[in-house]
Design a protein around this motif. Structure first.
Motif, PDB file in Angstrom:
ATOM      1  N   ILE A 212       0.817  -1.213   0.000  1.00  0.00           N
ATOM      2  CA  ILE A 212       0.000   0.000   0.000  1.00  0.00           C
ATOM      3  C   ILE A 212       0.856   1.270   0.000  1.00  0.00           C
ATOM      4  CG2 ILE A 212      -1.921  -1.151   1.136  1.00  0.00           C
ATOM      5  CD1 ILE A 212      -1.083   0.272   3.735  1.00  0.00           C
ATOM      6  N   GLY A 213       2.174   1.133  -0.025  1.00  0.00           N
ATOM      7  CA  GLY A 213       3.056   2.294  -0.101  1.00  0.00           C
ATOM      8  C   GLY A 213       3.390   2.921   1.233  1.00  0.00           C
ATOM      9  N   ALA A 214       2.962   2.299   2.324  1.00  0.00           N
ATOM     10  CA  ALA A 214       3.262   2.812   3.666  1.00  0.00           C
ATOM     11  C   ALA A 214       3.394   1.633   4.620  1.00  0.00           C
ATOM     12  CB  ALA A 214       2.171   3.757   4.140  1.00  0.00           C
ATOM     13  N   LEU A 215       4.372   1.709   5.510  1.00  0.00           N
ATOM     14  CA  LEU A 215       4.542   0.631   6.479  1.00  0.00           C
ATOM     15  C   LEU A 215       3.416   0.622   7.496  1.00  0.00           C
ATOM     16  CD1 LEU A 215       8.350   0.595   7.408  1.00  0.00           C
ATOM     17  CD2 LEU A 215       7.073  -1.140   6.167  1.00  0.00           C
ATOM     18  N   LEU A 216       3.100   1.809   7.995  1.00  0.00           N
ATOM     19  CA  LEU A 216       2.160   1.901   9.104  1.00  0.00           C
ATOM     20  C   LEU A 216       1.518   3.280   9.098  1.00  0.00           C
ATOM     21  CD1 LEU A 216       2.790   0.539  12.647  1.00  0.00           C
ATOM     22  CD2 LEU A 216       2.113   2.916  12.449  1.00  0.00           C
ATOM     23  N   GLY A 217       0.275   3.335   9.505  1.00  0.00           N
ATOM     24  CA  GLY A 217      -0.415   4.621   9.607  1.00  0.00           C
ATOM     25  C   GLY A 217      -1.550   4.494  10.607  1.00  0.00           C
ATOM     26  N   GLU A 218      -1.672   5.477  11.463  1.00  0.00           N
ATOM     27  CA  GLU A 218      -2.731   5.413  12.485  1.00  0.00           C
ATOM     28  C   GLU A 218      -4.118   5.387  11.849  1.00  0.00           C
ATOM     29  OE1 GLU A 218      -1.698   8.789  14.903  1.00  0.00           O
ATOM     30  OE2 GLU A 218       0.311   7.959  15.196  1.00  0.00           O
ATOM     31  N   ARG A 219      -4.245   6.003  10.675  1.00  0.00           N
ATOM     32  CA  ARG A 219      -5.543   6.006   9.985  1.00  0.00           C
ATOM     33  C   ARG A 219      -5.968   4.598   9.573  1.00  0.00           C
ATOM     34  NH1 ARG A 219      -1.517   7.753   6.950  1.00  0.00           N
ATOM     35  NH2 ARG A 219      -1.165   6.950   4.835  1.00  0.00           N
ATOM     36  N   PHE A 220      -4.980   3.706   9.398  1.00  0.00           N
ATOM     37  CA  PHE A 220      -5.309   2.340   8.985  1.00  0.00           C
ATOM     38  C   PHE A 220      -5.936   1.530  10.122  1.00  0.00           C
ATOM     39  CE2 PHE A 220      -1.449   2.983   6.059  1.00  0.00           C
ATOM     40  CZ  PHE A 220      -2.238   3.576   5.098  1.00  0.00           C
ATOM     41  N   LEU A 221      -5.923   2.101  11.331  1.00  0.00           N
ATOM     42  CA  LEU A 221      -6.530   1.426  12.481  1.00  0.00           C
ATOM     43  C   LEU A 221      -7.972   1.873  12.708  1.00  0.00           C
ATOM     44  CD1 LEU A 221      -3.801   1.269  15.292  1.00  0.00           C
ATOM     45  CD2 LEU A 221      -5.056  -0.645  14.324  1.00  0.00           C
ATOM     46  N   PHE A 222      -8.450   2.803  11.899  1.00  0.00           N
ATOM     47  CA  PHE A 222      -9.763   3.386  12.155  1.00  0.00           C
ATOM     48  C   PHE A 222     -10.861   2.322  12.140  1.00  0.00           C
ATOM     49  CE2 PHE A 222     -13.394   6.243  10.893  1.00  0.00           C
ATOM     50  CZ  PHE A 222     -13.431   6.939  12.088  1.00  0.00           C
ATOM     51  N   GLN A 223     -10.913   1.533  11.100  1.00  0.00           N
ATOM     52  CA  GLN A 223     -11.932   0.478  11.028  1.00  0.00           C
ATOM     53  C   GLN A 223     -11.662  -0.615  12.047  1.00  0.00           C
ATOM     54  OE1 GLN A 223     -13.247  -0.898   7.065  1.00  0.00           O
ATOM     55  NE2 GLN A 223     -13.021  -3.003   7.806  1.00  0.00           N
ATOM     56  N   SER A 224     -10.405  -0.980  12.187  1.00  0.00           N
ATOM     57  CA  SER A 224     -10.042  -2.052  13.126  1.00  0.00           C
ATOM     58  C   SER A 224     -10.374  -1.672  14.564  1.00  0.00           C
ATOM     59  CB  SER A 224      -8.548  -2.358  13.021  1.00  0.00           C
ATOM     60  OG  SER A 224      -8.185  -2.642  11.694  1.00  0.00           O
ATOM     61  N   SER A 225     -10.340  -0.375  14.863  1.00  0.00           N
ATOM     62  CA  SER A 225     -10.579   0.059  16.240  1.00  0.00           C
ATOM     63  C   SER A 225     -12.019  -0.189  16.682  1.00  0.00           C
ATOM     64  CB  SER A 225     -10.227   1.535  16.400  1.00  0.00           C
ATOM     65  OG  SER A 225     -11.105   2.348  15.637  1.00  0.00           O
ATOM     66  N   VAL A 226     -12.911  -0.441  15.732  1.00  0.00           N
ATOM     67  CA  VAL A 226     -14.285  -0.813  16.102  1.00  0.00           C
ATOM     68  C   VAL A 226     -14.264  -2.109  16.890  1.00  0.00           C
ATOM     69  CG1 VAL A 226     -16.554  -1.487  15.225  1.00  0.00           C
ATOM     70  CG2 VAL A 226     -15.304   0.383  14.128  1.00  0.00           C
ATOM     71  N   ALA A 227     -13.464  -3.054  16.418  1.00  0.00           N
ATOM     72  CA  ALA A 227     -13.330  -4.332  17.124  1.00  0.00           C
ATOM     73  C   ALA A 227     -12.733  -4.109  18.504  1.00  0.00           C
ATOM     74  CB  ALA A 227     -12.453  -5.284  16.311  1.00  0.00           C
ATOM     75  N   PHE A 228     -11.714  -3.248  18.580  1.00  0.00           N
ATOM     76  CA  PHE A 228     -11.090  -2.972  19.874  1.00  0.00           C
ATOM     77  C   PHE A 228     -12.089  -2.324  20.825  1.00  0.00           C
ATOM     78  CE2 PHE A 228      -8.767  -0.127  22.749  1.00  0.00           C
ATOM     79  CZ  PHE A 228      -7.939  -1.051  23.371  1.00  0.00           C
ATOM     80  N   SER A 229     -12.936  -1.441  20.301  1.00  0.00           N
ATOM     81  CA  SER A 229     -13.943  -0.781  21.138  1.00  0.00           C
ATOM     82  C   SER A 229     -14.933  -1.805  21.702  1.00  0.00           C
ATOM     83  CB  SER A 229     -14.687   0.280  20.330  1.00  0.00           C
ATOM     84  OG  SER A 229     -13.799   1.283  19.885  1.00  0.00           O
ATOM     85  N   MET A 230     -15.317  -2.759  20.874  1.00  0.00           N
ATOM     86  CA  MET A 230     -16.215  -3.817  21.359  1.00  0.00           C
ATOM     87  C   MET A 230     -15.542  -4.630  22.457  1.00  0.00           C
ATOM     88  SD  MET A 230     -18.271  -5.246  18.018  1.00  0.00           S
ATOM     89  CE  MET A 230     -16.874  -5.422  16.907  1.00  0.00           C
ATOM     90  N   PHE A 231     -14.260  -4.935  22.238  1.00  0.00           N
ATOM     91  CA  PHE A 231     -13.513  -5.699  23.243  1.00  0.00           C
ATOM     92  C   PHE A 231     -13.380  -4.905  24.539  1.00  0.00           C
ATOM     93  CE2 PHE A 231      -9.380  -6.761  25.209  1.00  0.00           C
ATOM     94  CZ  PHE A 231      -9.635  -8.091  25.530  1.00  0.00           C
ATOM     95  N   ALA A 232     -13.103  -3.607  24.410  1.00  0.00           N
ATOM     96  CA  ALA A 232     -12.980  -2.755  25.602  1.00  0.00           C
ATOM     97  C   ALA A 232     -14.290  -2.726  26.377  1.00  0.00           C
ATOM     98  CB  ALA A 232     -12.571  -1.343  25.188  1.00  0.00           C
ATOM     99  N   GLY A 233     -15.416  -2.690  25.663  1.00  0.00           N
ATOM    100  CA  GLY A 233     -16.718  -2.708  26.320  1.00  0.00           C
ATOM    101  C   GLY A 233     -16.930  -3.973  27.122  1.00  0.00           C
ATOM    102  N   ILE A 234     -16.517  -5.099  26.560  1.00  0.00           N
ATOM    103  CA  ILE A 234     -16.649  -6.383  27.264  1.00  0.00           C
ATOM    104  C   ILE A 234     -15.783  -6.395  28.518  1.00  0.00           C
ATOM    105  CG2 ILE A 234     -16.109  -8.845  27.095  1.00  0.00           C
ATOM    106  CD1 ILE A 234     -16.935  -8.703  24.159  1.00  0.00           C
ATOM    107  N   VAL A 235     -14.557  -5.899  28.401  1.00  0.00           N
ATOM    108  CA  VAL A 235     -13.648  -5.865  29.548  1.00  0.00           C
ATOM    109  C   VAL A 235     -14.203  -4.971  30.651  1.00  0.00           C
ATOM    110  CG1 VAL A 235     -11.350  -5.134  30.326  1.00  0.00           C
ATOM    111  CG2 VAL A 235     -11.602  -6.379  28.173  1.00  0.00           C
TER     112      VAL A 235
END
Length: 462
Positions: A212-235
């Motif tokens: 994708i032309g970039a190693l890492l970008g915080e913007r690439f976590l935007f969609q993935s962070s939905v899963a993390f938010s669900m996990f945080a809610g469970i915790v």
């Protein structure tokens, strides 16, 4: 805090649109299948919003798997019914892909610049070792979003082999997550869904299949962070129940669990938003977070050069420009082929009244990459500076200095007819008519119709 880049950076509006339409499509689809009476318009709107999401950003591709997983985990629909419901989504994706193919084709443009193509010189081993290191960092940023940066280009995250310690740790963690989700998928464990949501979302931006032309970008976590938010809610829910079990009220339990996280996250978000307030704030802040990035150092130098234009005090202005030079030269040390850093260092030195030092950077570019597209502009800038200094020296009767500076200007740009004229005149004033005549004749080769040169040649002969 991890969302600040997406929210504060206008370029990332595509991420916001994409996730908004994807989640809206998901909610409408879920509403359609769970309502007592199936509402066809709701279903059609879900499909339409998915279509819009794809055109916002291609991240929506992953929802061709996430949507059926959602229906499997949270409804009692049969596999056959789920597949039938997904057919319109597949058709929509096919239409999107056909349009995309007709517009840009299958070409995946790869830059030949290391700052834009992190895997330019990577082997199979270092490519996928580095990918795993980045995936580990993504997890780390979700749990502990500090420090944050707009840039993670060369060489902030050095290439790593697949058997490097961080790569091995990443492989172990992601393998464990995948195995757990597979084992528990039959029981419809919600954590299994969360893990699969995260893995599917991060996969498309992981560089595993497509560079994708970039190693890492915080913007690439935007969609993935939905899963993390669900996990945080469970915790959070689990912790509150644990505290309640030892006779702590639910209200107090909620405050004890949630308030520290909210305060810390809010503080970091506010501070991070301030960094995104302007280019100066962002670049001058993030060069501290990513000191090994060639791009971050160069950009820090650029904003300091621009900032120096607003400073009236000469000593302070000189100090700012010296700092800009330091950043730019560090940038070129990190990545010697990053010629923008040479140009910007030269500009800073010229503005600081040090054109002789700027020569080093300009001649280095001419040596390494004489076709660099920014080289003519910086040469013109430097030539004008030397011509200005030479004219001032001539007016002050400092003819030796004038001849020197006109000579350097001519060395930089041998097509500038006025420099031939000025250098020749200065030499005549020093009674060095032989050298002056040589300069005038050389200038005549460049501008055979220049009347001034012809006049000066005639006068010199006399």
């Amino acid at each position: 805090p991890i969302h600040t880049e997406v929210v504060a950076n206008i370029k990332s509006i595509d991420e916001i649109y994409s996730l908004f339409f994807l989640l809206s499509s998901s909610l409408l689809l879920f509403s359609y299948v769970t309502e007592p009476k199936n509402n066809i318009p709701t279903y059609m709107l879900s499909v339409f919003l998915y279509f819009i999401a794809l055109f916002s950003k291609e991240n929506g591709i992953t929802f061709l798997v996430i949507l059926p997983l959602m229906l499997y985990f949270f409804t009692d629909l049969s596999l056959k019914k789920i597949i039938i419901l997904m057919i319109p989504f597949i058709v929509v994706f096919a239409g999107y892909f056909a349009i995309r193919l007709s517009v840009i084709g299958l070409n995946n443009y790869q830059s030949n610049l290391l700052q834009n193509n992190p895997f330019l010189y990577a082997t199979f081993d270092t490519r996928y070792g580095t990918v795993m290191v980045c995936l580990l960092k993504y997890l780390g940023l979700l749990f502990f979003p500090h420090p944050l940066s707009y840039d993670y280009t060369f060489n902030q995250i050095p290439l790593a082999g697949i058997l490097s310690p961080w790569s091995i740790l990443s492989i172990c963690i992601y393998s464990a997550l995948l195995i757990y989700s597979i084992i528990t998928i039959k029981s419809k464990n919600i954590v299994s869904f969360i893990v699969l949501f995260y893995l599917l979302s991060i996969f498309i931006t992981s560089n595993i299949l497509v560079d994708i032309g970039a190693l890492l970008g915080e913007r690439f976590l935007f969609q993935s962070s939905v899963a993390f938010s669900m996990f945080a809610g469970i915790v959070v829910y689990w912790l509150i129940n644990k505290l309640h079990a030892i006779n702590v009220s639910k209200t107090l339990s909620f405050v004890l669990v949630v308030l520290p996280v909210v305060l810390l996250a809010s503080g970091k978000t506010i501070a991070r938003n301030n960094a995104w307030k302007s280019e100066y704030n962002l670049y001058s802040t993030d060069v501290k977070s990513c000191p090994n990035s060639a791009v971050a150092n160069n950009n820090a130098g650029v904003v300091l050069i621009l900032y120096s234009d607003t400073v009236k005090d000469k000593a302070r202005k000189s100090a700012i420009l010296s700092q800009a030079v330091s950043f730019c030269r560090k940038s070129r040390t990190i990545l010697p082929s990053f010629y923008d850093a040479y140009v910007n260092a030269a500009i800073a030195l010229i503005r600081d009244g040090k054109p002789d030092e700027a020569l080093t950077d300009v001649f280095e570019i001419k040596k390494r990459n004489p076709e660099f597209y920014k080289l003519p502009n910086v040469i013109t800038y430097l030539v004008n500076e030397y011509n200005t200094r030479a004219r001032a020296a001539a007016e002050a009767k400092q003819l030796d200095k004038a001849v020197r500076d006109f000579g350097i200007a001519l060395r930089l740009d041998s097509t500038n007819i006025s420099t031939y004229n000025n250098l020749g005149i200065a030499l005549c004033l020093m009674d060095d008519f032989k050298k002056a005549l040589t300069i005038f004749l050389n200038g005549l080769k460049r501008g055979p119709d220049d009347e001034s040169l012809l006049s000066y040649i005639a006068i010199t002969y006399l």
